[in-house]
Design a protein around this motif. Structure first.
Motif, PDB file in Angstrom:
ATOM      1  N   TRP A 173      -8.685  -1.211  -7.007  1.00 45.52           N
ATOM      2  CA  TRP A 173      -7.898  -2.238  -6.336  1.00 45.52           C
ATOM      3  C   TRP A 173      -6.790  -2.735  -7.240  1.00 45.52           C
ATOM      4  CZ3 TRP A 173      -7.768  -3.596  -1.344  1.00 45.52           C
ATOM      5  CH2 TRP A 173      -8.733  -2.979  -0.540  1.00 45.52           C
ATOM      6  N   GLN A 200      -2.393  -6.690  -3.324  1.00 41.19           N
ATOM      7  CA  GLN A 200      -3.763  -6.236  -3.569  1.00 41.19           C
ATOM      8  C   GLN A 200      -3.986  -4.992  -2.728  1.00 41.19           C
ATOM      9  OE1 GLN A 200      -5.247 -10.163  -2.349  1.00 41.19           O
ATOM     10  NE2 GLN A 200      -6.258 -10.348  -4.323  1.00 41.19           N
ATOM     11  N   GLY A 201      -3.806  -3.842  -3.350  1.00 44.26           N
ATOM     12  CA  GLY A 201      -3.887  -2.595  -2.593  1.00 44.26           C
ATOM     13  C   GLY A 201      -4.856  -1.620  -3.233  1.00 44.26           C
ATOM     14  N   ILE A 231      -6.250   4.932  -1.460  1.00 42.50           N
ATOM     15  CA  ILE A 231      -6.028   4.842  -0.017  1.00 42.50           C
ATOM     16  C   ILE A 231      -4.531   4.824   0.290  1.00 42.50           C
ATOM     17  CG2 ILE A 231      -6.224   3.169   1.887  1.00 42.50           C
ATOM     18  CD1 ILE A 231      -8.738   4.842   1.461  1.00 42.50           C
ATOM     19  N   LEU A 232      -3.755   4.278  -0.613  1.00 40.94           N
ATOM     20  CA  LEU A 232      -2.307   4.260  -0.424  1.00 40.94           C
ATOM     21  C   LEU A 232      -1.688   5.613  -0.758  1.00 40.94           C
ATOM     22  CD1 LEU A 232      -1.757   0.713  -1.900  1.00 40.94           C
ATOM     23  CD2 LEU A 232      -1.153   1.388   0.429  1.00 40.94           C
ATOM     24  N   PRO A 260      -2.543   9.362   2.063  1.00 44.60           N
ATOM     25  CA  PRO A 260      -1.758   9.810   3.230  1.00 44.60           C
ATOM     26  C   PRO A 260      -0.372  10.315   2.834  1.00 44.60           C
ATOM     27  CG  PRO A 260      -1.928   7.412   3.185  1.00 44.60           C
ATOM     28  CD  PRO A 260      -2.850   7.922   2.115  1.00 44.60           C
ATOM     29  N   ARG A 297      -0.929   9.070  10.626  1.00 40.58           N
ATOM     30  CA  ARG A 297      -0.533   8.183   9.525  1.00 40.58           C
ATOM     31  C   ARG A 297       0.798   8.647   8.916  1.00 40.58           C
ATOM     32  NH1 ARG A 297      -2.684   4.011   9.167  1.00 40.58           N
ATOM     33  NH2 ARG A 297      -4.514   3.922  10.432  1.00 40.58           N
ATOM     34  N   SER A 298       1.546   9.404   9.653  1.00 43.92           N
ATOM     35  CA  SER A 298       2.725  10.010   9.057  1.00 43.92           C
ATOM     36  C   SER A 298       3.959   9.154   9.228  1.00 43.92           C
ATOM     37  CB  SER A 298       2.958  11.361   9.728  1.00 43.92           C
ATOM     38  OG  SER A 298       4.307  11.708   9.663  1.00 43.92           O
ATOM     39  N   ALA A 299       4.729   9.050   8.178  1.00 44.55           N
ATOM     40  CA  ALA A 299       5.971   8.299   8.249  1.00 44.55           C
ATOM     41  C   ALA A 299       6.962   9.004   9.164  1.00 44.55           C
ATOM     42  CB  ALA A 299       6.556   8.162   6.860  1.00 44.55           C
ATOM     43  N   GLN A 314       7.087   7.630  12.632  1.00 45.27           N
ATOM     44  CA  GLN A 314       7.819   6.372  12.620  1.00 45.27           C
ATOM     45  C   GLN A 314       9.321   6.638  12.694  1.00 45.27           C
ATOM     46  OE1 GLN A 314       5.918   3.680  12.656  1.00 45.27           O
ATOM     47  NE2 GLN A 314       7.757   2.554  13.158  1.00 45.27           N
ATOM     48  N   ARG A 370       5.715   3.030   6.116  1.00 45.06           N
ATOM     49  CA  ARG A 370       4.542   3.630   5.497  1.00 45.06           C
ATOM     50  C   ARG A 370       3.377   3.726   6.479  1.00 45.06           C
ATOM     51  NH1 ARG A 370       6.950   5.669   1.440  1.00 45.06           N
ATOM     52  NH2 ARG A 370       6.378   5.124  -0.702  1.00 45.06           N
ATOM     53  N   ASN A 371       3.620   3.338   7.739  1.00 44.15           N
ATOM     54  CA  ASN A 371       2.568   3.337   8.750  1.00 44.15           C
ATOM     55  C   ASN A 371       1.347   2.551   8.295  1.00 44.15           C
ATOM     56  OD1 ASN A 371       2.147   3.949  11.387  1.00 44.15           O
ATOM     57  ND2 ASN A 371       2.452   6.148  11.095  1.00 44.15           N
ATOM     58  N   LEU A 372       1.588   1.459   7.598  1.00 52.93           N
ATOM     59  CA  LEU A 372       0.529   0.526   7.253  1.00 52.93           C
ATOM     60  C   LEU A 372       0.451  -0.481   8.397  1.00 52.93           C
ATOM     61  CD1 LEU A 372       1.622   0.092   3.538  1.00 52.93           C
ATOM     62  CD2 LEU A 372      -0.448   1.267   4.319  1.00 52.93           C
ATOM     63  N   PHE A 374      -3.187  -6.158   6.080  1.00 44.86           N
ATOM     64  CA  PHE A 374      -2.849  -4.887   6.724  1.00 44.86           C
ATOM     65  C   PHE A 374      -3.899  -3.820   6.434  1.00 44.86           C
ATOM     66  CE2 PHE A 374      -1.259  -2.640   2.927  1.00 44.86           C
ATOM     67  CZ  PHE A 374      -0.992  -3.696   2.070  1.00 44.86           C
ATOM     68  N   GLY A 380      -4.644   0.332   5.796  1.00 44.84           N
ATOM     69  CA  GLY A 380      -4.065   1.613   5.425  1.00 44.84           C
ATOM     70  C   GLY A 380      -4.924   2.745   5.965  1.00 44.84           C
ATOM     71  N   PHE A 381      -4.786   3.872   5.329  1.00 49.24           N
ATOM     72  CA  PHE A 381      -5.556   5.081   5.602  1.00 49.24           C
ATOM     73  C   PHE A 381      -7.037   4.740   5.719  1.00 49.24           C
ATOM     74  CE2 PHE A 381      -6.812   9.447   3.819  1.00 49.24           C
ATOM     75  CZ  PHE A 381      -6.374  10.132   4.941  1.00 49.24           C
ATOM     76  N   LEU A 382      -7.708   5.329   6.655  1.00 45.11           N
ATOM     77  CA  LEU A 382      -9.138   5.104   6.887  1.00 45.11           C
ATOM     78  C   LEU A 382      -9.456   3.639   7.149  1.00 45.11           C
ATOM     79  CD1 LEU A 382     -10.605   7.393   4.054  1.00 45.11           C
ATOM     80  CD2 LEU A 382     -10.027   8.005   6.410  1.00 45.11           C
ATOM     81  N   ASP A 383      -8.441   2.901   7.645  1.00 46.53           N
ATOM     82  CA  ASP A 383      -8.616   1.496   8.029  1.00 46.53           C
ATOM     83  C   ASP A 383      -9.027   0.567   6.895  1.00 46.53           C
ATOM     84  OD1 ASP A 383      -7.813   2.059  10.545  1.00 46.53           O
ATOM     85  OD2 ASP A 383      -9.813   2.050  11.439  1.00 46.53           O
ATOM     86  N   VAL A 384      -8.697   0.911   5.661  1.00 42.96           N
ATOM     87  CA  VAL A 384      -9.028   0.032   4.540  1.00 42.96           C
ATOM     88  C   VAL A 384      -8.098  -1.184   4.564  1.00 42.96           C
ATOM     89  CG1 VAL A 384      -9.095  -0.188   2.024  1.00 42.96           C
ATOM     90  CG2 VAL A 384      -9.876   1.928   3.128  1.00 42.96           C
ATOM     91  N   PRO A 385      -8.666  -2.408   4.582  1.00 45.24           N
ATOM     92  CA  PRO A 385      -7.829  -3.615   4.628  1.00 45.24           C
ATOM     93  C   PRO A 385      -7.280  -3.974   3.240  1.00 45.24           C
ATOM     94  CG  PRO A 385     -10.158  -4.217   4.691  1.00 45.24           C
ATOM     95  CD  PRO A 385     -10.103  -2.707   4.637  1.00 45.24           C
ATOM     96  N   MET A 386      -6.015  -4.378   3.208  1.00 47.85           N
ATOM     97  CA  MET A 386      -5.364  -4.793   1.957  1.00 47.85           C
ATOM     98  C   MET A 386      -4.517  -6.024   2.252  1.00 47.85           C
ATOM     99  SD  MET A 386      -4.266  -0.983   0.588  1.00 47.85           S
ATOM    100  CE  MET A 386      -4.429   0.220   1.924  1.00 47.85           C
TER     101      MET A 386
END
Lengths: 290, 290, 290, 290
Positions: free
Chosen positions: C183, C207-208, C212-213, C216, C279-281, C284, D122-124, D192, D194-200
């Protein structure tokens, strides 16, 4: 209703073969009732019960009444009145039972009652203390209703006046944000003046899991209540003030002053308190203050 | 050099027709010297002086020596050693003078010693406490030098171990950011575990004006020192611990425990302390704790 | 070593019966090597390889060489040089392979390249932009070594100069804080001046979850690289600049300008890009900019 | 009233011997009126004026009417309707005047329209975007009234739906905190997945001086309006969209897309825009985008 509640307590006691039961109110906040003359004595309150007067007898009062009638110690972790009305305080005394509340202190108010004394000790004048709370659990949903959050908001702002000795500008918001679930997130801005009236700021962000913060306090208080019962203590357990936003009959809202009271009790009793839980504040008390 | 310093103090005293002078060290932090056997007694230290041993006699030590020799009370607001070496503690006792230090507590460490006890009282285990300080004044420029900031960083992290009873991961950075000037900005992240080891966080941002925070403490301490001198108190004024990051001969780093010591002194003396300043912590003491 | 790497790629291709392989460098950051004259041509670089010159041929260069020699497209998600040295750029051209890097943009720098253009557009002069990064995974551990973090820090600060057109004061710290695990937590303070030189601030806390970032982006870039290969594109894929802190041969560091390049490519090709990932940019891109 | 306003404009023009006047609405927010059928044409609106219909003709509409009747260009920096009702858009066209609005974008919404595109690119997936604004000036006092802040709040939340393409949970609070004066302080929490629905999360704190942020935009827009008038442009100046929370007839709320429109205009006109102000965004446009 009262009889149903009492029967449930009796069944629980019998089924688990218990000597003593501690009842803890962990329900969501009620709308603030109109507490007045008809709550002033036990007989008045029982008159309300016999009238089935739903506007003046809230669920938390009914449950507290049932608990005390069944000889249970009672803890109120919510901002609802519970046993904190004159008629029920009278009942607790008559039944020789220990009890305490109201409104468990687990997040923003915990930090507030920790930080506010610092401003007092340094004579830094707090001009504004603004708090924004967000949470997404059932509690958050209930508090989204202005009626239900009124009692909680009063508990949250009143502590500042008490600790600082004056009333800074202070708004506290509680917003229901479903995606946060049980993760209470609070942001506070403290705008204060120092020497020569120079303005400065302190901000904090609290990200805490409400249930995880509440659970160990509840476990500890059940032990403290059972211990008090064995010691034949009666009425409000003032030494538990540090666990509550609005502690019954306790004036000083500083976390530190309240925590020392918890330590002092143990000295008075002259035997080290034996709670087994490793997460217990009592253990800490030993090493640090006694 | 020593003689120059002493002459300056004598001239000041004469010019302003003073009964007593309180010397306060407000210089920037020195590089940490190698304090050892040759600082252990007054005669050893005077031997270093006579050798003009610049590596072992830092400016703060020389100034403290001059002050004590001239019969002045002495306050060290910096992380430099000042009078806090055995040889000079001996001199203060011999001269029957009160003194105290080190390292004024005005910002991040003030908040740290306020908040850390809360984690201990709730048995919330602090895993990491990371602090980032930025400032742009002369003090910041000096502290940008790793040698000069070493003493300060040690004072800033040591308080946590003391209050918590264990050592969380803790890095403290001090960065020189010229545009901020005197506006010390600090961000702290506290990563802690609660019940069932669930991780949570508290962050705070402090934006304070360093000089404005320091000045009233210095004014109050000059009054406290003059008062102690009139009361014939000798040696370290432990009751001033709450004003310092690294209080001489005081173990407990909790702001609250230290502040109560300030109040207790006044009770012992049995006459209410008369400091005139409206910004004085002593006044607060009265209303709140006595 | 090179032969081992090449054999591993060949085995992988054979085992999974693949037409084309995309190699992605996701290793931790290397110490910054001394890139110079001997990296300038492919034959110079192969001379270094034949000398087994470990100081000048880093693992990322060796792996990039192996990948290109095996006819693979290549993506470098790390701050290490990889294929971004003249000798390997030559090899990619000669092999007619698409490739890109360096240093995936997933957290603090992503936010930085998003926010910095706002200050430029409003002519708000950034005096200081200070960034503090903390993380506790293997990447954090490696970056705790000053040698290893040098390349990353340069990538993180250089973007500001590019976007703003001047160099604000800017320190970026990366601290290893084990309890945070994956994290990544970053705090940035932006101190800026507006009209009449009035100073103001913007702070952010990110906080990421690093993996996971990153994941994708890697998946999308593998698809983009495979697509480019099928289109017979050769050399640096400049349209992927928005995914990198230090995009090869791209000048403009604004996230928005870079992202538009990604959209423009698709228009040029005159057929909507078919990546399947939700999940692809790219998806978008369609709806928003084309 | 209308005649008084028109006379004031004529006197101002005469007194300063001006060729052209640009009227800017900088008053506090009005309560949102019921805009409907009777605002649809100029003749309907003039009928309302002749009836002196105070509920349907707000001060901002009256002032916009007076300005356009006097041949002035018109800018509406507030969330009030001003010229943005069909009847007055018709009048501007008939008078061949350029105009624009509504609601200057200086703080939280500026940051919001900068950051939100990043999440889209970023499709977040933004689950919640909660904003808390505090200010203590006259504007803050007016906005403390729920009627007056309604229009502003709508402008502040609507931009997210537009940029993201879906509606995250989003509450925006505006609190009146007198001690802050003109220093608008805003805290936003973006939660928000991200990938696999992980909250950040991303949080930001904005501390800006409202007047200082607004003044240069007003100065620039007066120049842009005067320039448009000289170029015989008529109707809404869409190229000024980047300065407003709710730009008339512009769909895309991304700051970057809007800012490019400002640059594109200048290219079209084929002569570099000559605004003299060093704080002008136009200057920036040149160097960066043209």
């Amino acid at each position: 209703l009262i009889e149903q509640l009492r029967a449930a307590i009796r069944d629980f006691k019998l089924k688990h073969q218990l000597d003593h039961v501690v009842v803890v109110n962990l329900a969501s906040a009620e709308a603030v009732p109109d507490v007045g003359a008809r709550h002033n004595t036990l007989s008045d309150f029982e008159q309300l019960l016999s009238e089935n007067h739903k506007a003046l007898v809230t669920p938390s009062m009914a449950a507290a009444y049932a608990a005390l009638r069944e000889g249970c110690s009672y803890i109120n972790f919510t901002p609802s009145p519970g046993a904190a009305i004159p008629g029920l305080l009278e009942l607790a005394k008559q039944q020789k039972l220990p009890h305490y509340g109201n409104d468990g202190k687990t997040g923003e108010t915990l930090v507030k009652t920790t930080l506010a004394p610092m401003f007092a000790m340094r004579n830094l004048h707090v001009m504004s203390w603004e708090g924004f709370n967000m949470l997404g659990n059932g509690d958050g949903k209930t508090l989204n209703n202005p009626d239900n959050r009124q009692a909680k908001l009063e508990n949250k702002t009143r502590v500042l006046d008490n600790i600082l000795g004056y009333s800074p500008h202070s708004d506290v918001a509680i917003n229901y944000v479903p995606s946060l679930g049980d993760w209470k997130t609070a942001w506070d801005l403290i705008h204060f003046k120092g020497f020569l009236d120079v303005p400065m700021t302190l901000q904090f962000t609290w990200q805490g899991c409400d249930s995880i913060l509440a659970a160990p306090l509840v476990l500890d208080m059940v032990r403290f209540a059972e211990y008090a019962y064995r010691q034949h203590e009666v009425g409000p357990m003032h030494h538990l003030a540090c666990f509550f936003k609005n502690p019954i009959e306790v004036e000083d809202m500083s976390l530190f002053v309240q925590f020392e009271a918890l330590g002092t009790l143990h000295v008075t009793l002259m035997h080290p308190p034996p709670p087994q839980t490793s997460r217990s504040a009592a253990k800490q008390t030993h090493h640090r203050f006694l």
